[in-house]
Design a protein around this motif. Structure first.
Motif, PDB file in Angstrom:
ATOM      1  N   LEU A 177       0.853  -1.347  -0.268  1.00 39.80           N
ATOM      2  CA  LEU A 177       0.177  -0.118  -0.545  1.00 39.80           C
ATOM      3  C   LEU A 177       0.775   1.628  -0.183  1.00 39.80           C
ATOM      4  N   ASP A 209      -0.688   4.783  -0.359  1.00 36.41           N
ATOM      5  CA  ASP A 209      -1.601   5.719  -0.734  1.00 36.41           C
ATOM      6  C   ASP A 209      -2.243   6.045   0.588  1.00 36.41           C
ATOM      7  N   ASP A 210      -1.546   7.217   1.053  1.00 45.71           N
ATOM      8  CA  ASP A 210      -2.109   7.407   2.493  1.00 45.71           C
ATOM      9  C   ASP A 210      -3.801   8.115   2.536  1.00 45.71           C
ATOM     10  N   ASN A 211      -4.230   8.129   1.669  1.00 52.51           N
ATOM     11  CA  ASN A 211      -5.618   8.844   1.155  1.00 52.51           C
ATOM     12  C   ASN A 211      -6.829   7.718   1.550  1.00 52.51           C
ATOM     13  N   LEU A 212      -6.843   6.329   1.717  1.00 48.78           N
ATOM     14  CA  LEU A 212      -7.158   5.366   2.288  1.00 48.78           C
ATOM     15  C   LEU A 212      -7.380   5.103   3.342  1.00 48.78           C
ATOM     16  N   LEU A 213      -6.957   6.009   4.675  1.00 48.31           N
ATOM     17  CA  LEU A 213      -6.391   5.654   6.189  1.00 48.31           C
ATOM     18  C   LEU A 213      -7.721   5.986   6.580  1.00 48.31           C
ATOM     19  N   GLU A 214      -9.292   6.658   5.659  1.00 49.54           N
ATOM     20  CA  GLU A 214      -9.852   7.280   6.274  1.00 49.54           C
ATOM     21  C   GLU A 214     -10.354   5.908   6.913  1.00 49.54           C
ATOM     22  N   SER A 215     -10.743   5.231   6.054  1.00 47.18           N
ATOM     23  CA  SER A 215     -11.612   3.817   6.810  1.00 47.18           C
ATOM     24  C   SER A 215     -11.428   2.525   6.337  1.00 47.18           C
ATOM     25  N   PHE A 216     -11.311   1.675   6.688  1.00 50.95           N
ATOM     26  CA  PHE A 216     -10.825   0.338   6.972  1.00 50.95           C
ATOM     27  C   PHE A 216     -11.817  -0.208   5.588  1.00 50.95           C
ATOM     28  N   LEU A 263      -9.547   0.711   2.111  1.00 51.02           N
ATOM     29  CA  LEU A 263      -8.227  -0.885   1.920  1.00 51.02           C
ATOM     30  C   LEU A 263      -9.333  -2.614   1.188  1.00 51.02           C
TER      31      LEU A 263
END
Lengths: 433, 138
Positions: free
Chosen positions: A375, A377-384, A387
């Motif tokens: 992984l 892309d840190d933009n995908l860390l808002e919610s599980f 991912l």
């Protein structure tokens, strides 16, 4: 710039030259290599029977095992004292494949590399960092000699010790990077972690990559990461090493030096010769090599040949990017897939990095595929859920594009294996019980 | 008040959390609150720290996938049913709480509750209207 006038020869002249050289080569192997003499006798072929390039297909094919069976020097056409250099393949199991060069072979090889580096944009103005591993592998020495021939300043740094590589690249003002594409990607990552912006802090202009296959997506990745013009070149130690073919700036295939190599495309199943443009296995006959001439050598690489004159002015035939190798084609639940096709899908997926690993194993009677990706892309860390959605996207793309069902595993950056030489992306555990 | 929370991607394997806290410790970042939820392969660690901007930079330099996002921190009133009240306020106003965790600060009696909703601005406004104490400074 075009290095040699052979590269722009008219087709009829080239064919005349090839025929003359082919005849000499067949005569040479018949007289000096027991393996070929026996094979030709078996087929009832006499060297005099070769009267046109069409006659090439009468000749027997050569495979890698012929080299192994005649380990180490059985296929050599010269006594050992004529050999001035040995190299060997990076054979992973058993004995390596040994190749040798006479003084003239070394000269040929150097000239061939001078051609491909010139094609790729490198000149006497350049400082070239050779990040292939020096040793029995042909990559480093091959490029080294040809780069010196065109007058470039060569840094024989070899592979590994990546941080030092980056430091030297910066301090010496390297303009051309030479290595495997996977190592170049890894180096870019290390440069970044050292706080270096290749586009601002380095003088790199050219990337000449080879030693393993790569995809267009990988080219884009390398161009973006380094801000360089990326070309690919092709070769294998059995044929001479790198220098068999290379891309010019038109990027429409790799020009084969036909005055030294006669290429054919065959159907790997029926062994029939296919017409120009067809996709199949590349077969090459070396027509100038002295120490180790090979007749119709099966490269196992899947490509196609294109004879139209290139925008760059060269008339030599171009081979398309290698689509895969006949022996690394995966048969997954009855579907034929090349790892390069999986790579293409992964590279075109946003959110993950360029490193990956494919694992294949059997569960009961079924083939199971698992793909490890990183992984980024840190933009995908808002919610599980985001991912999970990324995993689903990759999975469904693989299903739509290739018809395979793979389980995707997300990993932290820089946790998957990195390669300094040829990348090993596929682990097939199906044979191992 | 929305506060900064770090989200860090970690694989579910031994040492993964320690790698994150190691990095924070090395850079002198003080952890105020941390939460990880039950996952199989990988998870997102949520952390409230004293220096979020610096911590983010440091974690990224160490190769972590990390980002800052805004969460709401409230201090519920110390009486039975206060959390129940909070959830009702959110739910009745059509706001979905995506995740929530709580933590205790030293020398304080009540825990803070940290949560993320699908409409942070609206949630804040409602909390303010209802006179709930949103935490400004941790």
């Amino acid at each position: 710039m075009i290095w040699s006038t052979y590269e722009t020869m008219a087709r009829d002249q080239m064919e005349k030259l090839q025929l003359e050289r082919l005849k000499q080569t067949v005569r040479r192997v018949y007289d000096h290599v027991p393996h070929y003499r026996a094979k030709l006798n078996e087929l009832g072929i006499n060297p005099e029977d070769i009267q046109s390039l069409e006659d090439l297909k009468k000749l027997p094919l050569t495979v890698k095992n012929d080299l192994r069976d005649n380990y180490p020097f059985g296929l050599f056409a010269v006594p050992q004292k004529e050999v001035v250099r040995y190299h060997a393949s990076s054979g992973t199991t058993g004995k390596p494949t040994v190749v040798g060069y006479t003084k003239n072979d070394m000269e040929t090889w150097t000239e061939l590399i001078a051609r491909i580096v010139t094609m790729a944009g490198v000149s006497a103005e350049d400082t070239a960092q050779v990040s292939f591993g020096y040793g029995l592998f042909t990559g480093a020495f091959g490029l080294h000699q040809g780069l010196e021939r065109v007058g470039a300043s060569v840094i024989p740094i070899s592979s590994g010790n990546t941080e030092k590589q980056i430091m030297i690249m910066q301090d010496f003002g390297t303009t051309a990077l030479i290595g495997t594409p996977s190592y170049a990607l890894h180096m870019a990552e290390v440069a970044k972690s050292m706080g270096i912006d290749p586009k601002k802090d380095l003088k790199l202009k050219w990337g000449l990559f080879g030693g393993e296959g790569s995809t267009e997506a990988m080219r884009r990745e390398l161009q973006d990461a380094w801000g360089i013009f990326v070309t690919e070149n092709y070769g294998m130690s059995e044929l001479i090493g790198p220098g068999v073919s290379g891309e010019c700036k038109a990027l429409c295939g790799m020009h084969i030096s036909e005055d030294h190599f006669i290429p054919e495309i065959i159907d790997p199943e029926t062994l029939e010769v296919l017409p120009p443009g067809s996709v199949g296995e590349l077969v090459i006959t070396t027509v100038t090599k002295e120490a180790l001439p090979l007749i119709r050598y099966r490269t196992k690489d899947i490509t196609s040949l294109h004879y139209e004159t290139c925008d760059c002015g060269r008339t030599t035939v171009r081979m398309a990017k290698i689509q895969g190798r006949t022996d690394d084609m995966l048969i997954l639940g009855g579907v034929n897939v090349f790892p390069s096709q999986i790579e293409e899908v992964l590279f075109n997926t946003e959110g993950i990095g360029p490193h990956y690993q494919i694992k294949v194993f059997k569960k009961g009677y079924l083939d199971k595929i698992e793909i490890d990706v990183e992984l980024i892309d840190d933009n995908l860390l808002e919610s599980f859920g985001q991912l999970e959605a990324l995993k689903q996207t990759i999975r469904s793309r693989l299903r739509t594009v290739l018809g395979i069902d793979a389980k995707i595993h997300l990993h932290e950056p820089r946790t998957l294996a990195r390669f300094e030489g040829k990348a090993k992306r596929v682990i097939d555990m199906r044979e191992v019980k | 008040m929305l506060i900064d929370q770090l989200s860090v991607f970690v694989e579910n394997r031994h040492g993964a959390l320690a790698a994150v806290t190691d990095a924070l410790y090395r850079y002198g970042v003080d952890i105020r609150a941390i939460a990880v939820f039950d996952t199989t392969e990988f998870g997102i660690v949520r952390i409230v720290v004293d220096k979020p901007e610096e911590a983010l930079k440091d974690l990224k330099a160490d190769g972590f996938v990390a980002k800052l996002s805004k969460v709401i921190a409230v201090e519920p009133i110390d009486k039975p049913g206060s959390l129940n009240e909070l959830f009702h306020i959110m739910g009745d106003n059509g706001i979905n709480i995506e995740y929530i965790y709580s933590f205790v600060m030293r020398r304080r009696e009540m825990p803070y509750v940290v949560f993320k909703t699908d409409n942070q601005e609206k949630a804040l406004q409602i909390l303010k209207d209802k006179g709930l104490n949103t935490v400004v400074d941790l």
